[in-house]
Design a protein around this motif. Structure first.
Motif, PDB file in Angstrom:
ATOM      1  N   MET A 180       0.857  -1.179   0.000  1.00 14.36           N
ATOM      2  CA  MET A 180       0.000   0.000   0.000  1.00 14.36           C
ATOM      3  C   MET A 180       0.902   1.242   0.000  1.00 14.36           C
TER       4      MET A 180
ATOM      5  N   LYS B  41      -4.935   5.063  -4.766  1.00 12.58           N
ATOM      6  CA  LYS B  41      -5.758   4.217  -5.633  1.00 12.58           C
ATOM      7  C   LYS B  41      -7.116   4.874  -5.837  1.00 12.58           C
TER       8      LYS B  41
ATOM      9  N   ILE C 288     -10.192  -0.059  -5.538  1.00 11.44           N
ATOM     10  CA  ILE C 288     -10.520  -0.634  -4.230  1.00 11.44           C
ATOM     11  C   ILE C 288     -11.730  -1.553  -4.360  1.00 11.44           C
TER      12      ILE C 288
ATOM     13  N   GLN D 169      -6.905   4.305   2.437  1.00 11.01           N
ATOM     14  CA  GLN D 169      -7.010   2.875   2.141  1.00 11.01           C
ATOM     15  C   GLN D 169      -6.933   2.061   3.429  1.00 11.01           C
TER      16      GLN D 169
ATOM     17  N   TYR E 206      -9.591  -0.712   4.777  1.00 10.32           N
ATOM     18  CA  TYR E 206      -9.215  -2.099   5.067  1.00 10.32           C
ATOM     19  C   TYR E 206      -9.449  -2.456   6.537  1.00 10.32           C
TER      20      TYR E 206
END
Length: 56
Positions: free
Chosen positions: A1, A5, A10, A42, A46
């Motif tokens: 990472m 993005k 994603i 991100q 997650y």
């Protein structure tokens, strides 16, 4: 990472559409900035939804 993005990228990791990802983010009250998602954003995704299978 290590790089930013798109929401589409994603969503593809989770096997869902970008619209579904937007709904998930809204329901989880994750208010992320528009545009590309930084590694920090991100990480929040997650942590909230778990690592996508493509990332395990």
């Amino acid at each position: 990472m290590k790089q930013a993005k798109s929401r589409q990228e994603i969503a593809e990791e989770y096997g869902i559409s970008s619209r579904t990802l937007t709904r998930w983010l809204h329901k989880a009250e994750l208010d992320l900035p528009k545009g590309l998602l930084s590694p920090k954003s991100q990480k929040l995704i997650y942590e909230k939804f778990g690592k996508p299978k493509s990332k395990e």
